[in-house]
Design an enzyme around this catalytic site. Structure first.
Site, PDB file in Angstrom:
ATOM      1  CG  ASP A  60      21.706  64.590  65.888  1.00 39.57           C
ATOM      2  OD1 ASP A  60      20.839  63.986  66.594  1.00 39.57           O
ATOM      3  OD2 ASP A  60      22.124  64.138  67.309  1.00 39.57           O
ATOM      4  CD  GLN A  77      26.520  62.535  64.287  1.00 36.34           C
ATOM      5  OE1 GLN A  77      26.546  61.594  64.265  1.00 36.34           O
ATOM      6  NE2 GLN A  77      27.546  63.109  64.416  1.00 36.34           N
ATOM      7  CG  ASP A 184      25.928  64.586  71.716  1.00 35.10           C
ATOM      8  OD1 ASP A 184      26.370  64.157  70.786  1.00 35.10           O
ATOM      9  OD2 ASP A 184      25.074  64.496  72.048  1.00 35.10           O
TER      10      ASP A 184
END
Length: 577
Positions: A60, A77, A184
């Site tokens: 991500d 990430q 998130d």
């Protein structure tokens, strides 16, 4: 579980407990600190205009923002020790045009072995609401999920040097509900109430929590958005963004600020995985209204942001101009096969990001407001002053281009404009494009049917690309994109980049991202039309694109990049306004 988690959110939001070693960083012996990870960008499958990590596994995008000096920051990430997911850090890269990237040192490390710095966002605390930044207006605060075996909590870290190095807040976590599925966070500034707003996922309860804060440290639960659209197994990576609306999507330059409505509209985007209609991961969006504490969708429709198989967890850049389209980047892969694709064993990296995209809303369909998504200005990458191939009046014909020798990057931009298309009841014909390998006979193709039983259907087909075989690597995707009867026009834009294809239909009304892994280099392009009505105009342009990494193209070594030595002036990334 839903009731319990929401109760805990209320109970713990204002009184969180400091985690053990909340400011610590755990650095493995073979993970560098203070210097960028080196990467070889010359591989046959390595994208040349899409961002990819120097080595190992990336997923991500995180922390996207534009800083006051005009530099775009992309965190992501990152597993710096392997070619599968795990051992999550925040990698970091910067750019002035969203195509030429500088690999920076890893930005945020776990605090202990077994921890992961999961997805999140970053903001510039201009007014020093956090108290971290005396006498400066460019302090950056990262808000991320700390994942451990016991729970997922939200933490913050602050940077006094513009987002390059971070110090973890001693009072972490700033938000904890005693859950292993709470992650998130995406944070925005909401000016009408002078407060920070967080959207965060109660992942397996299909709920997006909305929290507010005056200082990024203490958070109060405000409301929830729950059980909407496609559910899949879990909600992930929410985004709440104020997005410009178009007055007229059919004019030649629709993204001009003069064509924006008086007020933006809020959009909530939610990624789901697994459970996408094609399998695996996908992103959906909900246009609506937001009052600082509550988001309300305009309707119950589930709208898909990208009809391909390889676009997930997209994030929007913070602090971009209000008078411009919202900018985003997504992860160009799918969790069904991202940890198995052949770039890992062959070239020691896995995954790339999508093209940077401009995004607006337009009321263009029977279902109401749609997301229009287009690539940011590519003209700065053109390899020649004029197109490599062009035909202003293709009619019912074909265009063939052998680009293997003339485009070392293997990256092309194809634009097709169709005009004077008859009404639906009378239109016939099709438009097709095919990329081929002269060495292996592999092909990657797409096409649009204007008439017949598949009227207005568009398809992509990677089934004859043979470098990767997996039962979940769906080879064909399609969508429907009616021609505007008022204008009788239709437009196709295609970007191919070694192992990634992105298409944009009719000014961005539909878009798709598709990865592919050929055994041989794709070096031929055929664009053809068949059976079109007399009088339909077809113009085609094909541009070669220079490698944004450039090292191998200008003879500066073997393709290995330590950082990116390319220097470029800041450009207009929007470019179409």
């Amino acid at each position: 579980m839903l009731f319990l988690s929401l109760f805990l959110a209320e109970a713990y939001a204002l009184s969180v407990v400091q985690a053990q070693n909340s400011t610590a960083s755990y650095v493995e012996p073979n993970v560098p600190t203070g210097v960028p990870v080196a990467g070889n960008y010359s591989g046959a499958l390595r994208p040349q205009i899409h961002f990819s990590p120097p080595q190992h596994f990336m997923n991500d995008p995180n922390g996207l923002h534009l800083d006051p000096t005009g530099i775009y920051h992309l965190y992501y990430q990152y597993n710096p020790t392997g070619i599968v997911a795990g051992n999550q850090h925040w990698g970091h890269a910067t750019s002035r045009d969203l195509y030429h990237w500088t690999n920076q040192p890893i930005a945020i490390y776990p605090g202990a072995e077994g921890e992961g710095i999961f997805s999140g966002s970053a903001v510039i605390d201009t007014n020093n609401t956090s108290g971290f930044f005396s006498n400066q207006t460019n302090g950056v605060v990262a808000i991320y999920t700390l994942n451990t075996a016991q729970e997922e909590v939200q933490e913050i870290a602050y940077s006094k040097d513009g987002g390059y190095t971070f110090t973890k807040y001693a009072g972490n976590p700033v938000l904890s509900i005693n859950s292993t599925q709470f992650r998130d966070p995406k944070v925005i500034w909401y000016a009408p109430t002078s407060s920070w707003v967080m959207v965060v996922s109660y992942a397996q309860e299909f709920t997006i929590g909305i929290f507010t804060s005056p200082n990024l440290k203490t958070w109060t639960h405000a409301s929830n958005f729950t059980h909407a659209g496609l559910l899949g197994l879990q909600y992930e990576c929410p985004n709440l963004v104020a997005m410009p609306t178009l007055l007229n999507a059919s004019i030649p330059s629709p993204l001009s600020p003069n064509n924006f409505g008086p007020e933006p509209m809020y959009v909530l985007l939610i990624s789901i995985n697994p459970g996408a209609p094609l399998g695996g991961s996908i992103t959906q969006y909900f246009p609506g209204t937001f009052n600082g504490t509550h988001f309300s969708a305009l309707d119950a429709a589930a709208r898909i942001a990208d009809f391909g198989k390889d676009n997930y967890a997209g994030q929007f850049f913070a602090h971009t101009p209000d008078t411009a389209p919202a900018l985003s980047i997504a992860w160009a892969s799918n969790w069904q096969y991202s940890q198995m694709v052949p770039t890992g064993p062959r070239e020691n990296f896995r995954s790339a990001m999508s093209l940077p995209r401009m995004n607006v809303l337009a009321n263009i369909s029977r279902v109401g407001w749609d997301l229009l998504s287009l690539p940011c200005n590519l003209s700065g990458l053109y390899s020649t002053p004029e197109p490599l191939a062009a035909n202003a009046s293709l009619g019912n014909g074909s265009l063939l281009l052998d680009y293997g020798a003339s485009v070392p990057s293997g990256a092309l931009y194809l634009a097709v404009n169709m005009t004077s298309i008859p009404a639906a009841a009378n239109v016939t014909g099709s438009l097709n494009f095919t990329f081929l390998s002269s060495a292996t006979g592999e092909s990657l193709r797409g096409g649009f049917f204007l008439g017949g039983s598949n009227q207005y259907d568009f398809f992509l087909d990677r089934g004859n690309v043979r470098g990767f075989d997996n039962p979940f690597f769906t080879d064909k995707v399609s969508t429907n994109n009616p021609v505007d009867p008022d204008t009788g026009t239709w437009r196709l834009e295609v970007v191919i980049d070694r192992s990634l294809l992105e298409v944009f239909l009719d000014g961005g009304q539909r878009s798709a991202t598709m990865s592919f892994f050929p055994e041989g280099e794709l070096d031929l392009l055929v664009v053809s039309t068949l059976g079109l009505n007399e009088g339909v105009g077809v113009s085609v342009q094909v541009w070669g694109l220079q490698s944004a990494w450039m090292m191998e193209e200008v003879g500066m070594g073997n393709g290995t990049v330590v950082g990116n030595l390319t220097q470029v002036a800041r450009s207009n990334v929007w470019g179409r306004m």
